[in-house]
Every structure is written in structure tokens, then in C-alpha cells.
Enzyme design. Structure first.
Site, PDB file in Angstrom:
ATOM      1  N   THR A   1       0.818  -1.212   0.000  1.00 48.83           N
ATOM      2  CA  THR A   1       0.000   0.000   0.000  1.00 48.83           C
ATOM      3  C   THR A   1       0.854   1.266   0.000  1.00 48.83           C
ATOM      4  O   THR A   1       1.964   1.272   0.550  1.00 48.83           O
ATOM      5  CB  THR A   1      -0.902  -0.020   1.257  1.00 48.83           C
ATOM      6  N   ASP A   2       0.298   2.355  -0.529  1.00 51.78           N
ATOM      7  CA  ASP A   2       0.994   3.649  -0.467  1.00 51.78           C
ATOM      8  C   ASP A   2       1.127   4.149   0.971  1.00 51.78           C
ATOM      9  O   ASP A   2       1.914   5.047   1.256  1.00 51.78           O
ATOM     10  CB  ASP A   2       0.277   4.700  -1.336  1.00 51.78           C
ATOM     11  N   GLU A   3       0.325   3.569   1.901  1.00 54.63           N
ATOM     12  CA  GLU A   3       0.359   4.058   3.281  1.00 54.63           C
ATOM     13  C   GLU A   3       1.700   3.786   3.965  1.00 54.63           C
ATOM     14  O   GLU A   3       1.991   4.370   5.005  1.00 54.63           O
ATOM     15  CB  GLU A   3      -0.783   3.448   4.092  1.00 54.63           C
TER      16      GLU A   3
ATOM     17  N   TYR B   1      -1.938  -0.419  11.043  1.00 55.09           N
ATOM     18  CA  TYR B   1      -2.128  -1.073   9.723  1.00 55.09           C
ATOM     19  C   TYR B   1      -0.900  -0.846   8.851  1.00 55.09           C
ATOM     20  O   TYR B   1      -0.274  -1.793   8.364  1.00 55.09           O
ATOM     21  CB  TYR B   1      -3.389  -0.519   9.024  1.00 55.09           C
TER      22      TYR B   1
ATOM     23  N   LYS C   1       2.121  -3.434   7.619  1.00 51.54           N
ATOM     24  CA  LYS C   1       2.311  -3.661   6.170  1.00 51.54           C
ATOM     25  C   LYS C   1       3.762  -3.336   5.780  1.00 51.54           C
ATOM     26  O   LYS C   1       4.365  -4.023   4.951  1.00 51.54           O
ATOM     27  CB  LYS C   1       1.343  -2.810   5.338  1.00 51.54           C
TER      28      LYS C   1
HETATM   29  P1  NAD Z   1     -10.157  -6.978   2.176  1.00 55.29           P
HETATM   30  O1  NAD Z   1     -10.198  -6.650   3.630  1.00 55.29           O
HETATM   31  O2  NAD Z   1     -11.362  -6.743   1.336  1.00 55.29           O
HETATM   32  O3  NAD Z   1      -9.741  -8.514   1.977  1.00 55.29           O
HETATM   33  C1  NAD Z   1      -8.722  -9.133   2.718  1.00 55.29           C
HETATM   34  C2  NAD Z   1      -8.854 -10.635   2.501  1.00 55.29           C
HETATM   35  O4  NAD Z   1      -7.807 -11.281   3.229  1.00 55.29           O
HETATM   36  C3  NAD Z   1     -10.165 -11.207   3.024  1.00 55.29           C
HETATM   37  O5  NAD Z   1     -10.693 -12.143   2.106  1.00 55.29           O
HETATM   38  C4  NAD Z   1      -9.765 -11.898   4.323  1.00 55.29           C
HETATM   39  O6  NAD Z   1     -10.617 -12.977   4.688  1.00 55.29           O
HETATM   40  C5  NAD Z   1      -8.363 -12.356   3.980  1.00 55.29           C
HETATM   41  N1  NAD Z   1      -7.522 -12.550   5.175  1.00 55.29           N
HETATM   42  C6  NAD Z   1      -7.327 -11.700   6.211  1.00 55.29           C
HETATM   43  N2  NAD Z   1      -6.472 -12.218   7.098  1.00 55.29           N
HETATM   44  C7  NAD Z   1      -6.103 -13.434   6.594  1.00 55.29           C
HETATM   45  C8  NAD Z   1      -5.222 -14.439   7.047  1.00 55.29           C
HETATM   46  N3  NAD Z   1      -4.554 -14.331   8.204  1.00 55.29           N
HETATM   47  N4  NAD Z   1      -5.069 -15.554   6.283  1.00 55.29           N
HETATM   48  C9  NAD Z   1      -5.753 -15.700   5.110  1.00 55.29           C
HETATM   49  N5  NAD Z   1      -6.618 -14.775   4.656  1.00 55.29           N
HETATM   50  C10 NAD Z   1      -6.776 -13.649   5.388  1.00 55.29           C
HETATM   51  O7  NAD Z   1      -8.902  -6.193   1.608  1.00 55.29           O
HETATM   52  P2  NAD Z   1      -8.598  -5.505   0.200  1.00 55.29           P
HETATM   53  O8  NAD Z   1      -9.035  -4.110   0.252  1.00 55.29           O
HETATM   54  O9  NAD Z   1      -9.058  -6.405  -0.864  1.00 55.29           O
HETATM   55  O10 NAD Z   1      -6.996  -5.489   0.250  1.00 55.29           O
HETATM   56  C11 NAD Z   1      -6.232  -6.572  -0.283  1.00 55.29           C
HETATM   57  C12 NAD Z   1      -4.752  -6.236  -0.196  1.00 55.29           C
HETATM   58  O11 NAD Z   1      -4.485  -5.036  -0.922  1.00 55.29           O
HETATM   59  C13 NAD Z   1      -4.262  -5.981   1.223  1.00 55.29           C
HETATM   60  O12 NAD Z   1      -2.976  -6.544   1.345  1.00 55.29           O
HETATM   61  C14 NAD Z   1      -4.183  -4.460   1.332  1.00 55.29           C
HETATM   62  O13 NAD Z   1      -3.218  -4.069   2.250  1.00 55.29           O
HETATM   63  C15 NAD Z   1      -3.814  -4.095  -0.082  1.00 55.29           C
HETATM   64  N6  NAD Z   1      -4.228  -2.758  -0.537  1.00 55.29           N
HETATM   65  C16 NAD Z   1      -5.521  -2.359  -0.401  1.00 55.29           C
HETATM   66  C17 NAD Z   1      -5.907  -1.116  -0.906  1.00 55.29           C
HETATM   67  C18 NAD Z   1      -7.336  -0.620  -0.784  1.00 55.29           C
HETATM   68  O14 NAD Z   1      -7.576   0.554  -1.083  1.00 55.29           O
HETATM   69  N7  NAD Z   1      -8.293  -1.445  -0.393  1.00 55.29           N
HETATM   70  C19 NAD Z   1      -4.956  -0.288  -1.525  1.00 55.29           C
HETATM   71  C20 NAD Z   1      -3.633  -0.737  -1.630  1.00 55.29           C
HETATM   72  C21 NAD Z   1      -3.283  -1.984  -1.147  1.00 55.29           C
HETATM   73  O1  DAU Z   2      -4.139   4.114   0.439  1.00 53.20           O
HETATM   74  C1  DAU Z   2      -4.351   2.725   0.374  1.00 53.20           C
HETATM   75  C2  DAU Z   2      -5.175   2.320   1.556  1.00 53.20           C
HETATM   76  O2  DAU Z   2      -6.474   2.837   1.328  1.00 53.20           O
HETATM   77  C3  DAU Z   2      -5.232   0.816   1.770  1.00 53.20           C
HETATM   78  O3  DAU Z   2      -3.946   0.346   2.054  1.00 53.20           O
HETATM   79  C4  DAU Z   2      -6.187   0.480   2.924  1.00 53.20           C
HETATM   80  O4  DAU Z   2      -6.313  -0.917   3.060  1.00 53.20           O
HETATM   81  C5  DAU Z   2      -7.536   1.083   2.614  1.00 53.20           C
HETATM   82  O5  DAU Z   2      -8.412   0.858   3.697  1.00 53.20           O
HETATM   83  C6  DAU Z   2      -7.422   2.570   2.347  1.00 53.20           C
HETATM   84  O6  DAU Z   2      -7.068   3.292   3.543  1.00 53.20           O
HETATM   85  P1  DAU Z   2      -7.748   4.706   3.923  1.00 53.20           P
HETATM   86  O7  DAU Z   2      -7.627   4.888   5.366  1.00 53.20           O
HETATM   87  O8  DAU Z   2      -7.266   5.783   3.039  1.00 53.20           O
HETATM   88  O9  DAU Z   2      -9.269   4.367   3.474  1.00 53.20           O
HETATM   89  P2  DAU Z   2     -10.678   4.633   4.170  1.00 53.20           P
HETATM   90  O10 DAU Z   2     -11.707   4.229   3.167  1.00 53.20           O
HETATM   91  O11 DAU Z   2     -10.769   4.062   5.535  1.00 53.20           O
HETATM   92  O12 DAU Z   2     -10.688   6.209   4.308  1.00 53.20           O
HETATM   93  C7  DAU Z   2     -10.508   7.056   3.187  1.00 53.20           C
HETATM   94  C8  DAU Z   2     -10.518   8.487   3.697  1.00 53.20           C
HETATM   95  O13 DAU Z   2     -11.839   8.799   4.144  1.00 53.20           O
HETATM   96  C9  DAU Z   2      -9.609   8.734   4.888  1.00 53.20           C
HETATM   97  O14 DAU Z   2      -9.070  10.045   4.804  1.00 53.20           O
HETATM   98  C10 DAU Z   2     -10.543   8.640   6.090  1.00 53.20           C
HETATM   99  C11 DAU Z   2     -11.845   9.182   5.530  1.00 53.20           C
HETATM  100  N1  DAU Z   2     -13.090   8.628   6.136  1.00 53.20           N
HETATM  101  C12 DAU Z   2     -13.210   7.259   6.159  1.00 53.20           C
HETATM  102  C13 DAU Z   2     -14.349   6.697   6.706  1.00 53.20           C
HETATM  103  C14 DAU Z   2     -14.488   5.193   6.767  1.00 53.20           C
HETATM  104  C15 DAU Z   2     -14.089   9.464   6.585  1.00 53.20           C
HETATM  105  O15 DAU Z   2     -13.982  10.703   6.531  1.00 53.20           O
HETATM  106  N2  DAU Z   2     -15.209   8.890   7.125  1.00 53.20           N
HETATM  107  C16 DAU Z   2     -15.372   7.551   7.209  1.00 53.20           C
HETATM  108  O16 DAU Z   2     -16.431   7.097   7.749  1.00 53.20           O
END
Ligand code: NAD
Ligand code: DAU
Length: 328
Positions: free
Chosen positions: A117-119, A141, A145
Site C-alpha cells: 500500500t501507499d500508506e 495497519y 504492512k
Molecule cells: P479486504 O479486507 O477486502 O480482503 C482481505 C482478505 O484477506 C479477506 O478475504 C480476508 O478474509 C483475507 N484474510 C485476512 N487475514 C487473513 C489471514 N490471516 N489468512 C488468510 N486470509 C486472510 O482487503 P482488500 O481491500 O481487498 O486489500 C487486499 C490487499 O491489498 C491488502 O494486502 C491491502 O493491504 C492491499 N491494498 C488495499 C488497498 C485498498 O484501497 N483497499 C490499496 C492498496 C493496497
Molecule cells: O491508500 C491505500 C489504503 O487505502 C489501503 O492500504 C487500505 O487498506 C484502505 O483501507 C485505504 O485506507 P484509507 O484509510 O485511506 O481508506 P478509508 O476508506 O478508511 O478512508 C478514506 C478516507 O476517508 C480517509 O481520509 C478517512 C476518511 N473517512 C473514512 C471513513 C471510513 C471518513 O472521513 N469517514 C469515514 O467514515
């Protein structure tokens, strides 16, 4: 290819598996613990082999990894707010889980792709992060990561394991669990519930459609140089408040639903990713935010079968814990 996709029942993982099976004809084994975010329904229309288990469980990993050509690891705890209230599972899955997978990949001499992730870079006021930017994670988180990324790189340097890391910016699209900003706001807007904006709502995120992230991961899996990191950033940045206002307009919800609530502790102000390195491999984002957001709103409006069971289950309890007192 024969792929092991860990975390393939989640949001991005299930979109990736659907694309690999449908567009590339890959044979996919999914290893997933099925946490609250992992749902078998996400893959009900996709042919695959499913192994129910945790990545930190060596016997589940041994069962799932047999016969595959490469490992793609999406498995993670992914919600920043949950990492603040309950960090334990983040440490276990990201540190121990990644270690167990790396050991198995090493034993079978497999190419290993870590989805990151970019985080890990922290927050940036202006300009964009490159792969050389320092790692300054803010939340449990992103810190865990980051630890996983460093462990992956150590296996490349120490054991010559073939590894690549893809760092994505904020994804959105179909099958995203409604704890995240975009699906939460869409479902609340549909139901006429308050739209909780953290702090002043001026935080900026770099939005990437999930289909573009999946394509970027595919490019890096096929063409990325071992030991390297590739940023995969979205084409558009948007201030949170504007995201919520666009969702209000797309759903026809009432402006008065917008509600300012307490800020997230340690809240990163802005993310922005430079993606020149992955573009040099031939990848480019195809979906602009305006178009992708409208399609995503339409998907949630049409697919009530997917989110109705979520909204009436454990999610309610989480929602009350996270927002109850601030939303009255
Ligand atoms: P998600 O929460 O929707 O899915 C995570 C999946 O991992 C689920 O199916 C869960 O059951 C499984 N899981 C969790 N813990 C596990 C474990 N210990 N063993 C096996 N399976 C397990 O997440 P997502 O948003 O699809 O993110 C997927 C990946 O992409 C993550 O690694 C996250 O850090 C990364 N990522 C997410 C975003 C975003 O914006 N959502 C952006 C950049 C990177
Ligand atoms: O940048 C990549 C990341 O993006 C991934 O690695 C994470 O898994 C994914 O959850 C996401 O993280 P963020 O914290 O950026 O996403 P989130 O959707 O939780 O929040 C997006 C922005 O919106 C953040 O600035 C917080 C704000 N927010 C979020 C929620 C849930 C609100 O203002 N209100 C809310 O209720």
C-alpha cells in the site's frame, strides 16, 4: 499460469481472481481465512479451488501451495480504523503470515508477489511518492504492512527468492466491504443515514479503480524485476469532502446527511503515488475517477443481494462501536 492467491475472497483479491481466470485462463487456488471481509459469494461466479485457512498456518499453506507456479499475497487486515481499536490481528497476519508464506515460497522456489500500500510512505503535502521515498507509516495497519514489505525484501536479498512488491493507492469498485469510505457513503446515502466525515474532510486520496490495480499487479507479476518495488497509483486525486458530495449527487441523497465527526487519530492528510516505474512496464490506469465512481454507485444500487446480508450482520456491531456516539 497456476496461481496461489492468498486473500482471494476479499475485495481486490476477488476482482483479481475473476480477471485472471476470465481474461488470462489461469488456474487459481484461493487460500483465505474468511474474516468478516472475506466472502465466498465474491467468487461464486468464478471457477477456482478454495482452501479455507490462515496464511500464518503452515499446514493450510502447504495444502494450498502444492503445484502452483507463483504466489500472490493479498491476505491482510485492511481497515485503518480497526487497526487503531484492535491491532492484534494486523500484527499476526502481516508479520507471521507473510513469514509463513515466504518460507513456503522459498521451499518450492516460487515467484512471490506481495500486495502492499501507499500508506507505507506516510503522508505527503505536495508532489508524489516514488519507490525511493522513505517509509514513514502512521497507523498499526501501515506499520505492519511496512514490516511485511521489509521481510519480503529480506528474502530476496538473503535467500535469492524471486519477489516483487506492488504498492497501490486507494482502491474502489465492486465488492468493497462497506467499512471503507466510498461503499460506506454509498450505502448510507441509499438508506438516508448520516454521512460521517472525519475531521475537516480536507484529506486527499489518490483513487485507483480496482480493475486498474489488478491489471498493474498482473504486469508486475509477469514483467517486474525480482527484488524491486512498483507503485501503482490512480489517475485522480480527490478531497474526501468532494468524494462525499459527488456520492450525494449520484444517489440523489439529501445534503443535510453530511455530518462532521471526530478525526481519525494519526490521520494521514494526503497520499499521492508516482507510478513511472510500472508505466515503463506497459501499464496505465484506464478508469478516471468520475466515470469509475458513477459505475461503482450503480453497482451498489443494483447488487442489493451482496450487501444486504452484510448490513444486517456483524457490520452493525462494528458500525455502532465506530460511529455510534458521534452519530447520536
Ligand atoms: P479486504 O479486507 O477486502 O480482503 C482481505 C482478505 O484477506 C479477506 O478475504 C480476508 O478474509 C483475507 N484474510 C485476512 N487475514 C487473513 C489471514 N490471516 N489468512 C488468510 N486470509 C486472510 O482487503 P482488500 O481491500 O481487498 O486489500 C487486499 C490487499 O491489498 C491488502 O494486502 C491491502 O493491504 C492491499 N491494498 C488495499 C488497498 C485498498 O484501497 N483497499 C490499496 C492498496 C493496497
Ligand atoms: O491508500 C491505500 C489504503 O487505502 C489501503 O492500504 C487500505 O487498506 C484502505 O483501507 C485505504 O485506507 P484509507 O484509510 O485511506 O481508506 P478509508 O476508506 O478508511 O478512508 C478514506 C478516507 O476517508 C480517509 O481520509 C478517512 C476518511 N473517512 C473514512 C471513513 C471510513 C471518513 O472521513 N469517514 C469515514 O467514515
Amino acid at each position: 499460469m497456476k496461481l496461489l492467491v492468498c486473500g482471494g475472497a476479499g475485495f481486490i483479491g476477488s476482482n483479481f481472481v475473476r480477471a485472471r481466470v476470465g481474461e488470462h485462463g489461469d488456474e487459481v487456488t484461493v487460500l483465505d481465512k474468511l474474516t468478516y471481509a472475506g466472502r465466498k459469494e465474491n467468487l461464486q461466479d468464478v471457477e477456482h479451488r478454495f482452501v479455507h485457512g490462515a496464511i500464518e498456518d503452515p499446514s493450510a499453506v502447504a495444502d494450498a501451495i502444492a503445484g502452483v507456479d507463483a504466489v500472490v499475497n493479498f491476505a491482510a487486515e485492511t481497515h485503518v480504523d480497526r487497526s487503531i481499536s484492535e491491532p492484534d490481528a494486523f500484527v499476526r497476519t502481516h508479520a507471521l503470515g507473510t513469514f509463513v508464506l515466504l518460507e513456503a515460497a522459498r521451499e518450492h522456489s516460487l515467484r512471490y508477489l506481495q500486495v502492499s500500500t501507499d500508506e507505507v510512505y506516510g503522508s505527503i503535502e505536495s508532489g508524489s511518492f516514488t519507490e525511493e521515498s522513505p517509509l514513514e507509516p502512521s497507523s498499526p495497519y501501515s506499520a505492519t504492512k511496512t514490516g511485511a514489505d521489509l521481510l519480503v525484501q529480506s528474502y530476496s536479498r538473503t535467500f535469492d527468492l524471486e519477489t516483487v512488491i506492488c504498492r497501490g493507492s486507494n482502491n474502489y469498485g465492486p465488492y468493497q466491504y462497506p467499512e471503507k469510505l466510498i461503499p460506506l457513503m454509498i450505502l448510507n446515502a441509499i438508506h438516508g443515514d448520516p454521512l460521517p466525515v472525519y475531521g475537516d474532510g480536507q484529506q486527499v486520496r489518490n483513487w485507483l479503480h480496482v480493475s486498474d490495480f489488478c491489471a498493474g499487479i498482473g504486469h508486475v507479476l509477469a514483467h517486474g524485476t525480482s527484488g524491486e518495488v512498483y507503485n501503482v497509483g490512480g489517475p485522480d486525486e480527490c478531497v474526501n469532502l468532494e468524494v462525499v458530495e459527488r456520492i450525494i449527487a449520484l444517489t440523489g441523497a439529501d445534503e443535510s446527511l453530511l455530518t462532521y465527526v471526530d478525526d481519525r487519530p494519526g490521520h494521514d492528510r494526503r497520499y499521492s503515488l508516482g507510478s513511472e516505474k510500472v508505466k515503463a512496464l506497459g501499464w496505465e490506469a484506464k478508469v478516471r475517477f468520475e466515470e469509475g465512481l458513477a459505475e461503482t454507485v450503480a453497482w451498489y444500487q443494483e447488487n442489493t443481494w451482496w450487501w444486504e446480508p452484510i448490513r444486517s450482520g456483524d457490520y452493525r456491531e462494528y458500525y455502532e462501536r465506530q460511529y455510534g456516539s458521534s452519530l447520536g
